[in-house]
Scaffold this active site. Structure first.
Site, PDB file in Angstrom:
ATOM      1  N   HIS A  22       0.846  -1.274   0.112  1.00 35.51           N
ATOM      2  CA  HIS A  22      -0.205  -0.081   0.100  1.00 35.51           C
ATOM      3  C   HIS A  22       0.709   0.950  -0.446  1.00 35.51           C
ATOM      4  CE1 HIS A  22      -3.162  -3.007   2.251  1.00 35.51           C
ATOM      5  NE2 HIS A  22      -3.680  -2.212   1.164  1.00 35.51           N
ATOM      6  N   LYS A  46     -17.445  -6.953   7.740  1.00 35.35           N
ATOM      7  CA  LYS A  46     -16.583  -7.128   7.968  1.00 35.35           C
ATOM      8  C   LYS A  46     -15.867  -7.414   8.859  1.00 35.35           C
ATOM      9  CE  LYS A  46     -12.410  -7.197   4.516  1.00 35.35           C
ATOM     10  NZ  LYS A  46     -12.395  -6.396   3.510  1.00 35.35           N
ATOM     11  N   ARG A  95      -2.240  -5.889  -8.024  1.00 33.93           N
ATOM     12  CA  ARG A  95      -0.796  -7.003  -8.006  1.00 33.93           C
ATOM     13  C   ARG A  95      -0.416  -7.870  -9.671  1.00 33.93           C
ATOM     14  NH1 ARG A  95      -3.041  -8.579  -2.211  1.00 33.93           N
ATOM     15  NH2 ARG A  95      -5.244  -7.971  -3.958  1.00 33.93           N
ATOM     16  N   SER A 133      -3.163  -7.696   3.176  1.00 30.55           N
ATOM     17  CA  SER A 133      -3.457  -7.408   4.430  1.00 30.55           C
ATOM     18  C   SER A 133      -3.638  -8.834   4.995  1.00 30.55           C
ATOM     19  CB  SER A 133      -4.375  -6.774   4.880  1.00 30.55           C
ATOM     20  OG  SER A 133      -3.783  -5.422   4.119  1.00 30.55           O
TER      21      SER A 133
HETATM   22  O1  PNS Z   1      -8.858  -2.942   0.778  1.00 30.54           O
HETATM   23  P1  PNS Z   1     -10.202  -3.566  -0.125  1.00 30.54           P
HETATM   24  O2  PNS Z   1     -10.886  -4.258   0.558  1.00 30.54           O
HETATM   25  O3  PNS Z   1      -9.930  -4.106  -1.529  1.00 30.54           O
HETATM   26  O4  PNS Z   1     -10.887  -2.452  -0.988  1.00 30.54           O
HETATM   27  C1  PNS Z   1     -12.592  -2.485  -1.135  1.00 30.54           C
HETATM   28  C2  PNS Z   1     -13.128  -0.412  -1.562  1.00 30.54           C
HETATM   29  C3  PNS Z   1     -12.942  -0.240   0.091  1.00 30.54           C
HETATM   30  C4  PNS Z   1     -12.512   0.088  -2.564  1.00 30.54           C
HETATM   31  C5  PNS Z   1     -14.355  -1.216  -2.258  1.00 30.54           C
HETATM   32  O5  PNS Z   1     -14.842  -1.989  -1.146  1.00 30.54           O
HETATM   33  C6  PNS Z   1     -15.497   0.152  -2.056  1.00 30.54           C
HETATM   34  O6  PNS Z   1     -14.441   0.810  -2.942  1.00 30.54           O
HETATM   35  N1  PNS Z   1     -16.083   0.495  -1.391  1.00 30.54           N
HETATM   36  C7  PNS Z   1     -17.067   1.265  -1.010  1.00 30.54           C
HETATM   37  C8  PNS Z   1     -18.798   0.889  -1.039  1.00 30.54           C
HETATM   38  C9  PNS Z   1     -19.050   1.830  -3.224  1.00 30.54           C
HETATM   39  O7  PNS Z   1     -18.675   2.565  -3.240  1.00 30.54           O
HETATM   40  N2  PNS Z   1     -19.389   0.271  -3.291  1.00 30.54           N
HETATM   41  C10 PNS Z   1     -19.229   0.228  -5.915  1.00 30.54           C
HETATM   42  C11 PNS Z   1     -17.654  -0.134  -5.213  1.00 30.54           C
HETATM   43  S1  PNS Z   1     -17.900   0.032  -7.318  1.00 30.54           S
END
Ligand code: PNS
Length: 171
Positions: A22, A46, A95, A133
């Protein structure tokens, strides 16, 4: 550059915990954008190892000397949050090809939700291409060495959570 608007990029994620993969993306983002806003998703559904406050404090502490990195939390739609804070870009790390499908779906959905936001993908250094993570938590919990994979502040917090875990390399 006179009159140019500063570019704010949101770097969203769970960051449970933040890894050197990150931070590698944050550093790459700083080469291209004026400011990077690390946005931690608040997702009560989560299960996480670190609380939101712990994740905020950890990332803030890692970037306390860098005024171009801000850290915040968000809930709800990322597209809405990004517009609200004045960002024009969402940064995500890629990645490997296996990341692509999910990231592609998210980028297109976010674009559908708000056309003002562009998603930019950045590739971390190869040495972090296997890093996540989830693996950091698993390896540390099982007594493995995560040195060099997470910022020092994260390692300290992992040790505080699992005081009986060995701290050095296990052979
Ligand atoms: O670290 P992660 O878990 O891969 O991050 C995922 C994240 C936070 C980027 C994604 O879950 C997110 O944007 N969630 C917010 C809700 C949202 O906007 N959902 C629609 C996305 S297309």
């Amino acid at each position: 550059m006179k009159g140019r608007q500063r570019t704010l990029a949101v770097y969203p994620g769970s960051f449970d915990p933040i890894t050197n993969g990150h931070t590698d993306i944050i550093e790459r983002g700083l080469k291209v954008f004026d400011e990077v806003l690390v946005a931690i998703l608040v997702n009560p559904e989560k299960q996480s190892l670190f609380t939101i406050d712990e994740r905020l404090a950890t990332i803030r502490s890692a970037y306390r000397r860098n005024k171009r990195v801000r850290v915040d939390t968000f809930s709800g739609l990322l597209a809405d949050y990004s517009v609200r804070v004045g960002a024009t870009v969402i940064v995500r790390g890629l990645r490997a090809v296996s990341d692509f499908e999910y990231e592609f779906q998210m980028a297109l959905m976010n674009r559908r939700l708000d056309k003002r936001i562009e998603t930019v993908f950045m590739m971390p250094a190869e040495r972090y291409s296997y890093l996540s993570s989830r693996l950091v938590k698993e390896v540390f919990q099982l007594g493995g060495d995560v040195g060099g994979l997470v910022p020092a502040v994260v390692e300290r917090r992992l040790r505080a959570k699992y005081p009986r875990r060995p701290t050095g390399r296990q052979r």
